[in-house]
Design a protein around this motif. Structure first.
Motif, PDB file in Angstrom:
ATOM      1  N   ASP A 147       4.122  -0.908 -12.358  1.00 56.29           N
ATOM      2  CA  ASP A 147       3.270  -1.542 -13.362  1.00 56.29           C
ATOM      3  C   ASP A 147       2.233  -2.486 -12.773  1.00 56.29           C
ATOM      4  OD1 ASP A 147       4.826  -0.179 -15.131  1.00 56.29           O
ATOM      5  OD2 ASP A 147       6.058  -1.910 -15.691  1.00 56.29           O
ATOM      6  N   GLN A 148       1.980  -2.408 -11.489  1.00 57.47           N
ATOM      7  CA  GLN A 148       0.997  -3.264 -10.849  1.00 57.47           C
ATOM      8  C   GLN A 148      -0.120  -2.407 -10.254  1.00 57.47           C
ATOM      9  OE1 GLN A 148       1.353  -6.497 -11.231  1.00 57.47           O
ATOM     10  NE2 GLN A 148       3.366  -6.215 -12.169  1.00 57.47           N
ATOM     11  N   LEU A 149      -1.351  -2.885 -10.400  1.00 57.59           N
ATOM     12  CA  LEU A 149      -2.489  -2.176  -9.823  1.00 57.59           C
ATOM     13  C   LEU A 149      -2.442  -2.280  -8.306  1.00 57.59           C
ATOM     14  CD1 LEU A 149      -5.213  -0.701 -10.178  1.00 57.59           C
ATOM     15  CD2 LEU A 149      -6.298  -2.955 -10.261  1.00 57.59           C
ATOM     16  N   SER A 150      -2.353  -1.123  -7.630  1.00 58.76           N
ATOM     17  CA  SER A 150      -2.240  -1.107  -6.170  1.00 58.76           C
ATOM     18  C   SER A 150      -3.486  -0.592  -5.471  1.00 58.76           C
ATOM     19  CB  SER A 150      -1.040  -0.231  -5.756  1.00 58.76           C
ATOM     20  OG  SER A 150       0.149  -0.723  -6.312  1.00 58.76           O
ATOM     21  N   TRP A 151      -4.310   0.180  -6.187  1.00 62.92           N
ATOM     22  CA  TRP A 151      -5.523   0.721  -5.544  1.00 62.92           C
ATOM     23  C   TRP A 151      -6.482   1.213  -6.609  1.00 62.92           C
ATOM     24  CZ3 TRP A 151      -7.403   5.748  -5.877  1.00 62.92           C
ATOM     25  CH2 TRP A 151      -8.490   6.041  -5.043  1.00 62.92           C
ATOM     26  N   THR A 159      -7.963   9.392   0.105  1.00 62.86           N
ATOM     27  CA  THR A 159      -6.607   9.604   0.596  1.00 62.86           C
ATOM     28  C   THR A 159      -5.860   8.288   0.510  1.00 62.86           C
ATOM     29  OG1 THR A 159      -7.329  11.355   2.102  1.00 62.86           O
ATOM     30  CG2 THR A 159      -5.182  10.348   2.522  1.00 62.86           C
ATOM     31  N   VAL A 160      -4.804   8.273  -0.277  1.00 64.90           N
ATOM     32  CA  VAL A 160      -4.034   7.049  -0.499  1.00 64.90           C
ATOM     33  C   VAL A 160      -2.636   7.241   0.053  1.00 64.90           C
ATOM     34  CG1 VAL A 160      -3.236   5.381  -2.206  1.00 64.90           C
ATOM     35  CG2 VAL A 160      -5.374   6.614  -2.587  1.00 64.90           C
ATOM     36  N   GLU A 161      -2.204   6.322   0.921  1.00 68.98           N
ATOM     37  CA  GLU A 161      -0.868   6.359   1.495  1.00 68.98           C
ATOM     38  C   GLU A 161       0.017   5.356   0.773  1.00 68.98           C
ATOM     39  OE1 GLU A 161      -1.386   5.584   5.626  1.00 68.98           O
ATOM     40  OE2 GLU A 161      -2.128   7.595   6.077  1.00 68.98           O
ATOM     41  N   VAL A 162       1.187   5.822   0.351  1.00 64.33           N
ATOM     42  CA  VAL A 162       2.127   4.963  -0.354  1.00 64.33           C
ATOM     43  C   VAL A 162       3.445   4.941   0.410  1.00 64.33           C
ATOM     44  CG1 VAL A 162       1.049   5.456  -2.587  1.00 64.33           C
ATOM     45  CG2 VAL A 162       2.952   6.854  -1.810  1.00 64.33           C
ATOM     46  N   VAL A 262       0.377  -0.237   0.385  1.00 63.16           N
ATOM     47  CA  VAL A 262      -0.447   0.911   0.003  1.00 63.16           C
ATOM     48  C   VAL A 262      -1.757   0.842   0.772  1.00 63.16           C
ATOM     49  CG1 VAL A 262      -1.692   2.025  -1.874  1.00 63.16           C
ATOM     50  CG2 VAL A 262       0.572   1.050  -2.291  1.00 63.16           C
ATOM     51  N   THR A 263      -2.101   1.889   1.465  1.00 62.77           N
ATOM     52  CA  THR A 263      -3.358   1.947   2.210  1.00 62.77           C
ATOM     53  C   THR A 263      -4.160   3.138   1.725  1.00 62.77           C
ATOM     54  OG1 THR A 263      -2.354   3.271   3.969  1.00 62.77           O
ATOM     55  CG2 THR A 263      -2.347   0.875   4.242  1.00 62.77           C
ATOM     56  N   ALA A 264      -5.460   3.054   1.924  1.00 63.57           N
ATOM     57  CA  ALA A 264      -6.327   4.120   1.439  1.00 63.57           C
ATOM     58  C   ALA A 264      -7.510   4.283   2.358  1.00 63.57           C
ATOM     59  CB  ALA A 264      -6.812   3.814   0.019  1.00 63.57           C
ATOM     60  N   ASN A 265      -8.036   5.479   2.369  1.00 63.02           N
ATOM     61  CA  ASN A 265      -9.256   5.792   3.093  1.00 63.02           C
ATOM     62  C   ASN A 265     -10.306   6.160   2.057  1.00 63.02           C
ATOM     63  OD1 ASN A 265     -11.139   6.532   5.002  1.00 63.02           O
ATOM     64  ND2 ASN A 265     -10.328   8.599   5.232  1.00 63.02           N
ATOM     65  N   ASP A 271      -2.857  -6.316   0.225  1.00 64.34           N
ATOM     66  CA  ASP A 271      -2.021  -7.209  -0.561  1.00 64.34           C
ATOM     67  C   ASP A 271      -0.947  -6.390  -1.261  1.00 64.34           C
ATOM     68  OD1 ASP A 271      -0.881  -9.144  -2.031  1.00 64.34           O
ATOM     69  OD2 ASP A 271      -2.625  -9.613  -3.275  1.00 64.34           O
ATOM     70  N   CYS A 272       0.291  -6.459  -0.750  1.00 63.02           N
ATOM     71  CA  CYS A 272       1.369  -5.648  -1.301  1.00 63.02           C
ATOM     72  C   CYS A 272       1.827  -6.165  -2.655  1.00 63.02           C
ATOM     73  CB  CYS A 272       2.564  -5.632  -0.352  1.00 63.02           C
ATOM     74  SG  CYS A 272       2.160  -5.024   1.291  1.00 63.02           S
TER      75      CYS A 272
END
Length: 347
Positions: A147-151, A159-162, A262-265, A271-272
């Motif tokens: 329930d939190q905005l991560s990206w 490309t999003v890495e979770v 969470v990382t993204a390209n 901020d986790c």
């Protein structure tokens, strides 16, 4: 007699063509809000007339949603334009009606009376509506975990890495400040089938709100559609499509990784504990296209290939032996093992 019939047929054809090309049928024009809209007279366009062929043209306007008789707004008579109290809103350019600043108040039915030199007048009408296009090139995709905005992203390909321990997440595709409302939908990529499949999800459409600088916001709509994705496999490829607009598609590839955040390209989210926005209240269908369906497809494909690889050689071997049994020469020729026995006996 025959010539009279031919003349009658030709007259009928001319009448049909005249009816089809007359400007009495309403036509629809869309203009961008705040732009300059030019509305040609359909009767002139259909018949190929120019300003020199026009004695006069009268334009009338009925606002959208109203039913009273239309009021006159501007007149063109023998080269002279007379504006009837709407100098800042309407003009005539080469007998075409010009809306100097398209807004919601200029939406409606514009009717006309066209009178060419030495000919009968023609009446008709056109519909005019305003359009508000999105300022961005693509929809916006937001990813929620717990329930939190991560990206969030708007690039054509993301490309999003979770973290690998994430089993479920929610993705929202949204378009803001558009008129008419944009119809958006989600698609998922099936590598085995080599095609996109649409995910059944109902978009939510709401009127846009605004407090300041509202000219391009008032009267527009916000659209979004949300899905719940189950990460049963390593990667998931999704695409958000804006169906009734010029917006480009946006693709998102979800990858599982050992990262904690969470990382993204091309954008990295460090901020986790990002509190972000609360999840939307749009009905969210479960995306069950994980290993459940794909595993069955892989197993079925594998079994089919094994059956083909095992049964096909046996089938051809059986056919080959059957053909040998039917060949007389094959029975007359001594077999190799019989020749070997014969040699041993001679010795």
């Amino acid at each position: 007699m025959l010539s009279s019939i031919m003349i009658g047929i030709l007259v009928l054809i001319v009448l049909i063509l005249a009816a089809c090309t007359s400007g009495i049928s309403p036509r629809r024009f869309e203009f961008e809000r705040g732009s300059r809209g030019i509305v040609p007279c359909p009767a002139m366009v259909d018949r190929g007339y120019s300003a020199s062929d026009t004695e006069s043209i009268y334009w009338y306007f009925l606002p959208k949603g109203r039913s009273e008789p239309p009021g006159g707004i501007i007149t063109y008579f023998r080269g002279v334009t007379t504006n009837q109290g709407n100098e800042e809103r309407y003009d005539i350019q080469n007998t075409s009606l010009v809306i100097t600043n398209v807004t919601k108040s200029t939406e409606g039915t514009y009717s006309y009376t066209f009178i060419p030199w030495g000919e009968a007048s023609e009446d008709g009408s056109v519909e005019v509506e305003e359009r508000v296009s999105c300022k961005s090139k693509r929809p916006k995709v937001s990813l929620y975990i717990d329930d939190q905005l991560s990206w969030e992203g708007k690039d054509s390909s993301n490309t999003v890495e979770v973290p690998s321990d994430i089993a479920d997440l929610k993705l929202t595709c949204s378009v803001e400040h558009a008129k008419p409302a944009v119809n958006i939908s989600w698609f998922v990529w099936f590598p085995i089938l080599n095609r996109w499949e649409e995910i059944q999800a109902k978009p939510r459409v709401q009127p846009a709100s605004c407090e300041t600088e509202c000219f391009f916001v008032t009267g527009t709509f916000n659209s979004d559609v949300t899905l719940k994705a189950s990460l049963e496999r390593n990667n998931l490829i999704l695409k958000c499509v804006a169906n009734n607009s010029i917006l480009e598609d946006i693709e998102v590839t979800i990858l599982k990784t050992q990262h904690v955040c969470v990382t993204a390209n091309p954008q990295e989210v460090t901020d986790c504990a990002n509190s972000g926005l609360n999840e939307p209240t749009t009905p969210m269908p479960n995306l069950t296209y994980g290993t459940g369906t794909l595993t069955y497809l892989v197993i079925a494909t594998s079994l089919l290939m094994n059956i083909v690889l095992v049964v096909l050689p046996l089938f051809w071997r059986h056919r080959f032996l059957k053909r040998l049994d039917k060949n007389p020469r094959h029975h007359e020729e001594p077999k190799m093992d019989n020749l070997l026995v014969l040699r041993v006996d001679i010795k």
